[in-house]
Structure formats: structure tokens, C-alpha cells
Design a protein around this motif. Structure first.
Motif, PDB file in Angstrom:
ATOM      1  N   UNK A 161       0.823  -1.219   0.000  1.00  0.00           N
ATOM      2  CA  UNK A 161       0.000   0.000   0.000  1.00  0.00           C
ATOM      3  C   UNK A 161       0.852   1.262   0.000  1.00  0.00           C
ATOM      4  N   UNK A 162       0.256   2.336  -0.404  1.00  0.00           N
ATOM      5  CA  UNK A 162       0.922   3.643  -0.354  1.00  0.00           C
ATOM      6  C   UNK A 162       0.787   4.222   1.055  1.00  0.00           C
TER       7      UNK A 162
ATOM      8  N   UNK B 141      -7.150   9.453   5.567  1.00  0.00           N
ATOM      9  CA  UNK B 141      -8.131   9.237   4.506  1.00  0.00           C
ATOM     10  C   UNK B 141      -8.247   7.749   4.171  1.00  0.00           C
ATOM     11  N   UNK B 142      -9.442   7.321   3.936  1.00  0.00           N
ATOM     12  CA  UNK B 142      -9.668   5.924   3.567  1.00  0.00           C
ATOM     13  C   UNK B 142      -9.331   5.721   2.100  1.00  0.00           C
ATOM     14  N   UNK B 143      -8.516   4.692   1.847  1.00  0.00           N
ATOM     15  CA  UNK B 143      -8.098   4.444   0.475  1.00  0.00           C
ATOM     16  C   UNK B 143      -9.239   3.803  -0.316  1.00  0.00           C
TER      17      UNK B 143
ATOM     18  N   UNK C 123      -9.765  -1.370   0.781  1.00  0.00           N
ATOM     19  CA  UNK C 123      -9.714  -0.796   2.123  1.00  0.00           C
ATOM     20  C   UNK C 123      -9.906  -1.861   3.198  1.00  0.00           C
ATOM     21  N   UNK C 124     -10.652  -2.954   2.878  1.00  0.00           N
ATOM     22  CA  UNK C 124     -10.876  -4.006   3.858  1.00  0.00           C
ATOM     23  C   UNK C 124      -9.617  -4.824   4.143  1.00  0.00           C
TER      24      UNK C 124
ATOM     25  N   UNK D 153      -4.826  -1.004  13.848  1.00  0.00           N
ATOM     26  CA  UNK D 153      -6.273  -1.110  13.802  1.00  0.00           C
ATOM     27  C   UNK D 153      -6.710  -1.093  12.348  1.00  0.00           C
ATOM     28  N   UNK D 154      -7.986  -1.398  12.110  1.00  0.00           N
ATOM     29  CA  UNK D 154      -8.507  -1.397  10.748  1.00  0.00           C
ATOM     30  C   UNK D 154      -8.476   0.016  10.186  1.00  0.00           C
TER      31      UNK D 154
END
Length: 352
Positions: free
Chosen positions: A98-99, A118-120, A124-125, A146-147
Motif C-alpha cells: 500500500x501507499x 483518509x480511507x483508500x 480498504x478491507x 487497527x482497521x
């Protein structure tokens, strides 16, 4: 020994670019191999040659190309492309790295801090947000994960400065290799305040406080020096007592007569000098006993009256004799002075 025995490394950068590397010096020594790839899944595959090679001592050791699909097939061939040396088919999404997280924010509430980003958009899961922190008194990082895309912890001391860093982590059930992104820039916090570094957690004292502290230190040093000086003078006086100067007791003797004792006595023969001395030693006490033969002398002198005079100084007109008589009185001699008589012995002295 087969075509699948080569240890290759596969990285899918945020499902945007693929990087394939191989140990060329161990597997293909002294041979400059070529690389081909395809994302086609049918029988009729269109192979694409590598356009961006990674080099190791001028030998091809990897290839960088764009991710174009979920399934990737690679082929390593001889330098002219006629002989295939290695081939493999794989799922590109199993090797995603991931970035780094974007727009990272810190939220402080008493001793609890929460970090979010920010959510990618993609996968994302399969991502988790990892937080690491340590104070300047800690040697190792403390880690929390964490998630996506929020993580927090509590128990932060508001008196300490902490270093924080975060990164995205690919979860194990989504990847063959658990890749993590690069760390975001390290930040420094103390009690909810962002600092440039943990060296800034020592708040500088204002100038008036510094001036007052210096003034108090100077006054304290002066007081200590004054106390030491007083004690030193007392010790000096007890060890080396001051010797009285006779010229202050007999000022006119030295100022008017230049120390000529005989001349001074002749001029001041009308002055009666009477001194009462108290001795601690009993042998130095002279008791004047009353004699029945001499009633007049008994009336003039009391029974415990002690008087110093100069032996032979008033009777002798010679100046040198008077000075000698002052320094060395004769033993057991009656010394007249200004109409008084004192019994002199070897232990008595006269100080001018």
C-alpha cells in the motif's frame, strides 16, 4: 533445478505498478537475460517485453511495469529471447504494497490520542493503520494497529514529549507477503501540542526570571563571602591578637618630646598615674600591709592597691639610666613614681 526454482521477489505498488526482481548473479551468472510479461488469461497471450530494466553490475536483475490486471504471467528468457529460462503465473493483488496514509490527523483528549487518515479507495478491507510512538525516555517503539483508517491508544503522560509515525499495513489474509507502506513523516507531540522536535519540550524561562535568578545568586554569594570574612577576622584576632601601640597611650611623649622619657617626666611630674591591676595568679598580687611605724604611708595607700612606677627613673637625672631602668627593673627594689613607691621584682614589666 526446474523452471519454478528461481527465488523471485514480486511487489505490486498500490496495485498501480509491478516490480519483479531476481538474483541474476546466483541464477544467471555472466548472462544478460531478457524479461517478458502479460496480463492475458486466455490461450492466446500477447507478451510484452520489459522496457524498464533494473540493473545489477550492468546485468538485468529486474523489471518495472504498469499493473494492468488481476492475473500476471512472467517469463525470463535468454538474451535473444529464444529460450525460456523461467516462467510463473500469479495473482497481482496478493502482492500489493500500500501507499503511505494521506491527511493524517491527531486528536487528543486528556491522556488518549486517536490517529486517523483518509480511507483508500482500493482494497480498504485489506488494510490496517499502524501507529508507533515513543517518548525520549524510551528506547523502543510502542506499536498499535487497527482497521483502516483510525487507531488510538491511551496512557500518555502530558509532561512527556512523544514521537509518532504511522503507515498502512496489508493484512495477512489478503496477501501472500505482508507488505507495509513507507512511514509517514515523524511528528512530535506534547500534551496535544505539535512541536518541531522533542528538544523543544523544555520551555525557555522568561527574561525577568533569568535576571532575578542571577541577582539572587550574586546576593547569596556576597552574603557567604561576608560571613567568611567575619569569621576569618575573628579567627585572626584570636590567633594573632593586636599589639597595642604605646604612641597612642602617650601621644605627647612621642609628638612633643620625640620619645625622651626623662624630659616627658620632668614636664609632667605633677600628673599622678595610678593603675589598678587585677591578676589571676595569686603570686602576682601585692598586698600592702599596714605598718605601725609608718602611719602616714598606710593612710595614703590602701591594703590591696597595686601601683606601677619606674625604678630609678624619677631619681636619676641621666636619660640613658632612666631608659635602662624602664626596661630592666632591679629585683625587689622600691621604685618611686610621682610620689608613690612600688616594690618591683623580676616578673614585672612596664609597657609604654
Amino acid at each position: 533445478g526446474g523452471k519454478d526454482a528461481i527465488n523471485i521477489r514480486i511487489i505490486n505498488f498500490n496495485n498501480e505498478k509491478m516490480q519483479i526482481t531476481w538474483p541474476t548473479r546466483e541464477v544467471f551468472p555472466n548472462e544478460n537475460v531478457s524479461f517478458f510479461y502479460t496480463f492475458d488469461e486466455g490461450k492466446h497471450k500477447v507478451w510484452k517485453p520489459c522496457t524498464t530494466y533494473l540493473l545489477d553490475q550492468d546485468y538485468n536483475s529486474g523489471c518495472l511495469f504498469k499493473t494492468e490486471g488481476p492475473t500476471l504471467t512472467i517469463s525470463i528468457r535468454s538474451s535473444n529471447g529464444s529460450e525460456e529460462l523461467f516462467s510463473k503465473t500469479l495473482k497481482a493483488e496478493f502482492f500489493i504494497k500500500p501507499s503511505p496514509p494521506e491527511n493524517v490527523t491527531f486528536f487528543w483528549e486528556e491522556d488518549t490520542v486517536t490517529v486517523s487518515c483518509n480511507k483508500q479507495e482500493r482494497n480498504a478491507l485489506c488494510l490496517g493503520l499502524e501507529l508507533q510512538y515513543k517518548s525520549k525516555f524510551d528506547k523502543e517503539w510502542q506499536s498499535r494497529i487497527s482497521k483502516c483508517c483510525s487507531v488510538g491508544d491511551q496512557g500518555f503522560d502530558p509532561r512527556k514529549c512523544y514521537s509518532f509515525r504511522v503507515r498502512m499495513k496489508r493484512l495477512k489474509h489478503c496477501n501472500v507477503v505482508t507488505y507495509s507502506s513507507d512511514w509517514e513523516a515523524e511528528t512530535f507531540w506534547m500534551n496535544g501540542t505539535l512541536l518541531d522536535s522533542c528538544d523543544d519540550d523544555i520551555t525557555p524561562q522568561p527574561k525577568p526570571v533569568i535576571v532575578l535568578s542571577c541577582l539572587l545568586a550574586v546576593l547569596l554569594m556576597m552574603l557567604i563571602l561576608l560571613i567568611l570574612l567575619c569569621k576569618w577576622q575573628r579567627v585572626h584576632m584570636s590567633v594573632l591578637p593586636a599589639i597595642p601601640d604605646p604612641k597612642y597611650l602617650f601621644t605627647d611623649l612621642f609628638s612633643d618630646h620625640n620619645g625622651n622619657l626623662q624630659e616627658w617626666l620632668d614636664k609632667n611630674d605633677h600628673v599622678v598615674v595610678q593603675t589598678k591591676l587585677e591578676y589571676e595568679e595569686p603570686e602576682s598580687i601585692t598586698e600592702a600591709e599596714s605598718q605601725p611605724e609608718d602611719g602616714k604611708n598606710s593612710d595614703k595607700q590602701g591594703p590591696l592597691e597595686k601601683i606601677f612606677t619606674f625604678s630609678g627613673a624619677a631619681e636619676n637625672n641621666d636619660g640613658k639610666a632612666a631608659e635602662i631602668a624602664c626596661l630592666i627593673p632591679a629585683s625587689n627594689t622600691m621604685a618611686p613614681f610621682a610620689g608613690f613607691h612600688i616594690l618591683m621584682n623580676d616578673d614585672m614589666y612596664v609597657m609604654l
